[in-house]
Enzyme design. Structure first.
Site, PDB file in Angstrom:
ATOM      1  N   ASP A 157      33.855  36.035  32.040  1.00  0.00           N
ATOM      2  CA  ASP A 157      33.226  36.627  33.226  1.00  0.00           C
ATOM      3  C   ASP A 157      33.019  38.104  32.912  1.00  0.00           C
ATOM      4  O   ASP A 157      33.748  38.967  33.402  1.00  0.00           O
ATOM      5  CB  ASP A 157      34.142  36.429  34.438  1.00  0.00           C
ATOM      6  CG  ASP A 157      33.519  36.923  35.738  1.00  0.00           C
ATOM      7  OD1 ASP A 157      32.342  37.338  35.732  1.00  0.00           O
ATOM      8  OD2 ASP A 157      34.227  36.909  36.759  1.00  0.00           O
ATOM      9  N   CYS A 167      27.014  37.903  36.808  1.00  0.00           N
ATOM     10  CA  CYS A 167      26.478  38.530  38.018  1.00  0.00           C
ATOM     11  C   CYS A 167      25.143  39.211  37.734  1.00  0.00           C
ATOM     12  O   CYS A 167      24.496  39.698  38.644  1.00  0.00           O
ATOM     13  CB  CYS A 167      27.481  39.530  38.592  1.00  0.00           C
ATOM     14  SG  CYS A 167      27.847  40.906  37.485  1.00  0.00           S
ATOM     15  N   ASN A 225      41.597  35.553  38.283  1.00  0.00           N
ATOM     16  CA  ASN A 225      40.800  34.797  39.248  1.00  0.00           C
ATOM     17  C   ASN A 225      40.566  33.355  38.789  1.00  0.00           C
ATOM     18  O   ASN A 225      40.648  32.431  39.587  1.00  0.00           O
ATOM     19  CB  ASN A 225      39.468  35.499  39.493  1.00  0.00           C
ATOM     20  CG  ASN A 225      38.727  34.946  40.688  1.00  0.00           C
ATOM     21  OD1 ASN A 225      39.312  34.676  41.726  1.00  0.00           O
ATOM     22  ND2 ASN A 225      37.424  34.780  40.541  1.00  0.00           N
ATOM     23  N   GLU A 255      42.023  40.994  28.807  1.00  0.00           N
ATOM     24  CA  GLU A 255      41.463  41.944  29.779  1.00  0.00           C
ATOM     25  C   GLU A 255      41.781  43.360  29.305  1.00  0.00           C
ATOM     26  O   GLU A 255      42.887  43.620  28.829  1.00  0.00           O
ATOM     27  CB  GLU A 255      42.084  41.687  31.159  1.00  0.00           C
ATOM     28  CG  GLU A 255      41.760  42.712  32.217  1.00  0.00           C
ATOM     29  CD  GLU A 255      40.266  42.896  32.457  1.00  0.00           C
ATOM     30  OE1 GLU A 255      39.825  44.059  32.491  1.00  0.00           O
ATOM     31  OE2 GLU A 255      39.548  41.898  32.610  1.00  0.00           O
TER      32      GLU A 255
END
Length: 178
Positions: free
Chosen positions: A107, A133, A43, A59
């Site tokens: 993130d 988040c 992203n 990741e």
């Protein structure tokens, strides 16, 4: 590429704004090496690659890394290296090997990125851009970064789902001069 078994932001317009805000905070130049932790399927990776010398995208999801690799190959992008693995372990391994990077972009999941400050110091990072988040995880990890000698410089919120409590926070930190 998108698949139902790989995470993606659900709101396209909000995500475009989020990527823009993250790239503004990252402020990568053509000489910068970027370490991206919790990279998903790219992203932020591809936007960072447009600006930086190199991006190492870490990741744990093999599905996401495969999607990212496929997109990288098809786009002819040569300055991204994908690594499958636990973000903390990979960053620790890079530090033990003496690897350094200029910018750290992450993130993380709602649980945050415990131990982030020490890892950023060990990697010689000058700027950290943290996408969150979960406000509580961000607060904990921001305190850890401050304790490791990083000062907060910017905080921007992106309202991903208007009229709900869901926002993405983008916070940047600079390493204090020694």
């Amino acid at each position: 590429y998108l698949r139902p078994d790989a995470f993606a932001q659900a709101q396209v317009e909000g995500n475009e704004l989020l990527v823009s805000v993250v790239m503004e905070a990252l402020a990568a130049s053509a000489s910068d090496e970027v370490l991206e932790l919790y990279a998903g399927h790219g992203n932020f990776t591809f936007a960072a690659a447009d600006r930086a010398k190199e991006v190492v995208a870490v990741e744990s999801s093999t599905v996401s890394v495969e999607l990212g690799r496929r997109s990288t190959q098809e786009a002819g992008i040569t300055n991204v290296r994908w690594v499958v693995g636990d973000a903390r372990r990979v960053a620790d391994g890079m530090a033990r090997e003496g690897r350094r990077c200029d910018l750290l972009l992450l993130d993380p999941p709602r649980t945050g990125a415990a131990g982030l400050g020490a890892r950023a110091r060990a990697l010689g990072v000058r700027r950290v851009v943290y996408v969150a988040c979960d406000p509580a995880s961000l607060a904990r990890d921001a305190a850890d970064l401050r304790q490791a000698g990083f000062a907060p410089t910017t905080l921007r919120l992106v309202d991903m789902f208007p009229q709900t409590h869901h926002v993405e926070a983008v916070m940047s930190f600079e390493r204090a001069a020694s």
